[in-house]
Write a protein that holds these residues in place. Structure first.
Motif, PDB file in Angstrom:
ATOM      1  N   TRP A   1      -1.855 -12.944  -7.559  1.00 32.41           N
ATOM      2  CA  TRP A   1      -1.352 -12.636  -6.214  1.00 32.41           C
ATOM      3  C   TRP A   1      -1.397 -13.862  -5.312  1.00 32.41           C
ATOM      4  O   TRP A   1      -0.461 -14.147  -4.560  1.00 32.41           O
ATOM      5  CB  TRP A   1      -2.169 -11.487  -5.611  1.00 32.41           C
ATOM      6  CG  TRP A   1      -1.816 -11.193  -4.185  1.00 32.41           C
ATOM      7  CD1 TRP A   1      -0.623 -10.719  -3.712  1.00 32.41           C
ATOM      8  CD2 TRP A   1      -2.656 -11.365  -3.041  1.00 32.41           C
ATOM      9  NE1 TRP A   1      -0.677 -10.583  -2.331  1.00 32.41           N
ATOM     10  CE2 TRP A   1      -1.907 -10.973  -1.902  1.00 32.41           C
ATOM     11  CE3 TRP A   1      -3.966 -11.798  -2.866  1.00 32.41           C
ATOM     12  CZ2 TRP A   1      -2.429 -11.013  -0.611  1.00 32.41           C
ATOM     13  CZ3 TRP A   1      -4.499 -11.836  -1.581  1.00 32.41           C
ATOM     14  CH2 TRP A   1      -3.717 -11.445  -0.467  1.00 32.41           C
ATOM     15  N   GLY A   2      -2.469 -14.639  -5.414  1.00 33.18           N
ATOM     16  CA  GLY A   2      -2.620 -15.826  -4.587  1.00 33.18           C
ATOM     17  C   GLY A   2      -1.637 -16.925  -4.899  1.00 33.18           C
ATOM     18  O   GLY A   2      -1.455 -17.851  -4.092  1.00 33.18           O
ATOM     19  N   THR A   3      -0.975 -16.830  -6.057  1.00 32.82           N
ATOM     20  CA  THR A   3       0.026 -17.832  -6.433  1.00 32.82           C
ATOM     21  C   THR A   3       1.444 -17.259  -6.446  1.00 32.82           C
ATOM     22  O   THR A   3       2.342 -17.834  -7.060  1.00 32.82           O
ATOM     23  CB  THR A   3      -0.306 -18.443  -7.806  1.00 32.82           C
ATOM     24  OG1 THR A   3      -0.430 -17.392  -8.780  1.00 32.82           O
ATOM     25  CG2 THR A   3      -1.614 -19.223  -7.750  1.00 32.82           C
ATOM     26  N   GLY A   4       1.638 -16.121  -5.769  1.00 27.45           N
ATOM     27  CA  GLY A   4       2.989 -15.624  -5.557  1.00 27.45           C
ATOM     28  C   GLY A   4       3.383 -14.341  -6.238  1.00 27.45           C
ATOM     29  O   GLY A   4       4.477 -13.826  -5.992  1.00 27.45           O
ATOM     30  N   GLY A   5       2.543 -13.792  -7.116  1.00 25.68           N
ATOM     31  CA  GLY A   5       2.873 -12.514  -7.734  1.00 25.68           C
ATOM     32  C   GLY A   5       2.651 -11.358  -6.777  1.00 25.68           C
ATOM     33  O   GLY A   5       1.767 -11.410  -5.923  1.00 25.68           O
ATOM     34  N   SER A   6       3.447 -10.315  -6.893  1.00 23.00           N
ATOM     35  CA  SER A   6       3.271  -9.134  -6.047  1.00 23.00           C
ATOM     36  C   SER A   6       2.122  -8.275  -6.570  1.00 23.00           C
ATOM     37  O   SER A   6       1.895  -8.180  -7.779  1.00 23.00           O
ATOM     38  CB  SER A   6       4.556  -8.299  -6.018  1.00 23.00           C
ATOM     39  OG  SER A   6       5.599  -9.003  -5.391  1.00 23.00           O
ATOM     40  N   LEU A   7       1.419  -7.634  -5.644  1.00 20.03           N
ATOM     41  CA  LEU A   7       0.327  -6.721  -5.974  1.00 20.03           C
ATOM     42  C   LEU A   7       0.533  -5.443  -5.181  1.00 20.03           C
ATOM     43  O   LEU A   7       0.713  -5.483  -3.960  1.00 20.03           O
ATOM     44  CB  LEU A   7      -1.025  -7.355  -5.616  1.00 20.03           C
ATOM     45  CG  LEU A   7      -2.275  -6.503  -5.836  1.00 20.03           C
ATOM     46  CD1 LEU A   7      -2.441  -6.139  -7.309  1.00 20.03           C
ATOM     47  CD2 LEU A   7      -3.511  -7.237  -5.333  1.00 20.03           C
ATOM     48  N   ALA A   8       0.528  -4.302  -5.878  1.00 18.40           N
ATOM     49  CA  ALA A   8       0.724  -3.013  -5.219  1.00 18.40           C
ATOM     50  C   ALA A   8      -0.352  -2.038  -5.660  1.00 18.40           C
ATOM     51  O   ALA A   8      -0.792  -2.061  -6.811  1.00 18.40           O
ATOM     52  CB  ALA A   8       2.104  -2.444  -5.546  1.00 18.40           C
ATOM     53  N   GLY A   9      -0.764  -1.181  -4.730  1.00 17.67           N
ATOM     54  CA  GLY A   9      -1.692  -0.113  -5.047  1.00 17.67           C
ATOM     55  C   GLY A   9      -1.145   1.200  -4.534  1.00 17.67           C
ATOM     56  O   GLY A   9      -0.725   1.285  -3.377  1.00 17.67           O
ATOM     57  N   CYS A  10      -1.136   2.205  -5.387  1.00 15.87           N
ATOM     58  CA  CYS A  10      -0.646   3.526  -4.983  1.00 15.87           C
ATOM     59  C   CYS A  10      -1.804   4.519  -4.965  1.00 15.87           C
ATOM     60  O   CYS A  10      -2.587   4.586  -5.920  1.00 15.87           O
ATOM     61  CB  CYS A  10       0.431   4.004  -5.946  1.00 15.87           C
ATOM     62  SG  CYS A  10       1.155   5.596  -5.474  1.00 15.87           S
ATOM     63  N   SER A  11      -1.921   5.272  -3.887  1.00 20.07           N
ATOM     64  CA  SER A  11      -2.958   6.294  -3.754  1.00 20.07           C
ATOM     65  C   SER A  11      -4.336   5.667  -3.969  1.00 20.07           C
ATOM     66  O   SER A  11      -4.778   4.855  -3.162  1.00 20.07           O
ATOM     67  CB  SER A  11      -2.681   7.443  -4.720  1.00 20.07           C
ATOM     68  OG  SER A  11      -3.527   8.538  -4.473  1.00 20.07           O
ATOM     69  N   ALA A  12      -5.026   5.987  -5.061  1.00 23.38           N
ATOM     70  CA  ALA A  12      -6.319   5.362  -5.338  1.00 23.38           C
ATOM     71  C   ALA A  12      -6.212   3.847  -5.357  1.00 23.38           C
ATOM     72  O   ALA A  12      -7.113   3.134  -4.918  1.00 23.38           O
ATOM     73  CB  ALA A  12      -6.853   5.862  -6.674  1.00 23.38           C
ATOM     74  N   GLY A  13      -5.096   3.345  -5.872  1.00 24.68           N
ATOM     75  CA  GLY A  13      -4.889   1.906  -5.938  1.00 24.68           C
ATOM     76  C   GLY A  13      -4.774   1.254  -4.579  1.00 24.68           C
ATOM     77  O   GLY A  13      -5.104   0.071  -4.416  1.00 24.68           O
ATOM     78  N   ALA A  14      -4.299   2.008  -3.579  1.00 23.41           N
ATOM     79  CA  ALA A  14      -4.244   1.497  -2.209  1.00 23.41           C
ATOM     80  C   ALA A  14      -5.616   1.589  -1.548  1.00 23.41           C
ATOM     81  O   ALA A  14      -6.052   0.663  -0.857  1.00 23.41           O
ATOM     82  CB  ALA A  14      -3.213   2.282  -1.402  1.00 23.41           C
TER      83      ALA A  14
ATOM     84  N   LEU B   1       0.865  -1.169   0.000  1.00 20.46           N
ATOM     85  CA  LEU B   1       0.000   0.000   0.000  1.00 20.46           C
ATOM     86  C   LEU B   1       0.907   1.225   0.000  1.00 20.46           C
ATOM     87  O   LEU B   1       1.687   1.428   0.928  1.00 20.46           O
ATOM     88  CB  LEU B   1      -0.890  -0.001   1.248  1.00 20.46           C
ATOM     89  CG  LEU B   1      -1.725  -1.268   1.471  1.00 20.46           C
ATOM     90  CD1 LEU B   1      -2.400  -1.228   2.837  1.00 20.46           C
ATOM     91  CD2 LEU B   1      -2.749  -1.445   0.364  1.00 20.46           C
ATOM     92  N   VAL B   2       0.804   2.048  -1.038  1.00 14.80           N
ATOM     93  CA  VAL B   2       1.752   3.134  -1.273  1.00 14.80           C
ATOM     94  C   VAL B   2       1.036   4.475  -1.193  1.00 14.80           C
ATOM     95  O   VAL B   2      -0.029   4.662  -1.791  1.00 14.80           O
ATOM     96  CB  VAL B   2       2.428   2.964  -2.652  1.00 14.80           C
ATOM     97  CG1 VAL B   2       3.518   4.021  -2.852  1.00 14.80           C
ATOM     98  CG2 VAL B   2       3.017   1.562  -2.804  1.00 14.80           C
ATOM     99  N   GLY B   3       1.623   5.425  -0.453  1.00 12.60           N
ATOM    100  CA  GLY B   3       1.003   6.732  -0.278  1.00 12.60           C
ATOM    101  C   GLY B   3       1.036   7.602  -1.515  1.00 12.60           C
ATOM    102  O   GLY B   3       0.091   8.334  -1.796  1.00 12.60           O
TER     103      GLY B   3
END
Length: 241
Positions: A123-136, A7-9
Motif C-alpha cells: 500500500w505504501g508503494t502505490g497498491g490499493s488496499l480495501a477492507g469490507c465490513s470486518a475488513g474496514a 472502507l466498504v460497508g
C-alpha cells in the motif's frame, strides 16, 4: 506514495461493487502494480469449508468479470500469515482486499505478522488496499464488540487510528439507536466515528488528502466532526488525520 484506501460497508465481490473494485485495481496499475486482485479471507477463517469456498468463487467471478487475475490466499491462522509463499504472492499487486467476517479474529491473526508488514509496504508503494465490513473495522486502532456491547473494544491494526467504522450501517441501526451507539461503542472523544451503509464505500484515492463516497447509499459522520450524511460523489476530509 500511498495507494488508494477504501472502507466498504458491505458487498465485496458483488456485481453492484464491480466498477468500484475495478477503479481500485486501475489505481494500483497506474502506480506500477500488477493487475492482480488479492482476496484475504482471514476474517472468515473460522467458518465452514463450504462457506470459504463460496467466498473464493465469488471473488473469482468478480475478477473474471473485471478481466483481471484473482488470488485467494488461504490465510486462516497466524502461521499462514508468516508463510513466504503468501508474502510473495502479494508483492506489487494492484489491490489487496480484506473481506468480511469476524474483525477480532482478523486482527488477532494478522497483527505483528510478516504478511501484514508486506500488505502495508504494498500500500505504501502505490497498491490499493480495501477492507469490507470486518475488513474496514480492523483498520482502526480499536474494534468495538457489536455482539457484546458492554465488552471493551479490542486492538485493531491501527492503520487509521483515529477513525472507527460501523459497517452495514443502514441495517445496524434498525436495532440500536444512533445516540446509544456513541456510548456503547466506547468511542473516545478525539476519534471520528463513521457509519458506512451497505453497498457503499468511502475511498481516499492515491495522492489525495480527501475521501470520496461511492455507492448507492450513504456514509454517516457520527462523532468527532459535525454530524452529517454524505452521498455518492461527496467529499470529506477527516480533521483527525
Amino acid at each position: 506514495m500511498n495507494g488508494s484506501l477504501a472502507l466498504v460497508g458491505s458487498g465485496e465481490y458483488l456485481p453492484a461493487m464491480a466498477s468500484f473494485e475495478k477503479s481500485l485495481i486501475d489505481d494500483g496499475i497506474k502506480n506500477g502494480k500488477r493487475s492482480i486482485y488479492i482476496q484475504i479471507p482471514t476474517a472468515a477463517g473460522k467458518e465452514s469449508v463450504d462457506r470459504l469456498e463460496y467466498w473464493k468463487q465469488l471473488g473469482k467471478t468478480q475478477a473474471d468479470r473485471l478481466g483481471v487475475t484473482s488470488i485467494f490466499l488461504p490465510i486462516f491462522t497466524r502461521d499462514d500469515a508468516f508463510k513466504q509463499e503468501n508474502i510473495d504472492a502479494i508483492k506489487d499487486c494492484a489491490l489487496i482486499y480484506l473481506s468480511g467476517g469476524d474483525p477480532h479474529y482478523l486482527a488477532e491473526t494478522l497483527m505483528g505478522t510478516l504478511l501484514w508488514d508486506a500488505m502495508q509496504e504494498n500500500w505504501g508503494t502505490g497498491g490499493s488496499l480495501a477492507g469490507c465490513s470486518a475488513g474496514a473495522m480492523v483498520l482502526s486502532s480499536h474494534i468495538p464488540n457489536f455482539r457484546l456491547l458492554k465488552k471493551a473494544p479490542t486492538a485493531g491494526l491501527n492503520l487509521l487510528p483515529e477513525i472507527r467504522v460501523i459497517p452495514h450501517f443502514n441495517k445496524f441501526f434498525k436495532w440500536i439507536p444512533e445516540s446509544a451507539a456513541k456510548v456503547l461503542l466506547h468511542v473516545p472523544d478525539d476519534s471520528i466515528l463513521i457509519g458506512v451503509d451497505e453497498l457503499t464505500a468511502i475511498v481516499k484515492r492515491s495522492g489525495d488528502s480527501h475521501w470520496v463516497v461511492v455507492g448507492e447509499a450513504k456514509v454517516h459522520v457520527l462523532k468527532g466532526m459535525p454530524d452529517q450524511q454524505l452521498s455518492d460523489g461527496e467529499i470529506i476530509t477527516f480533521s483527525a488525520q
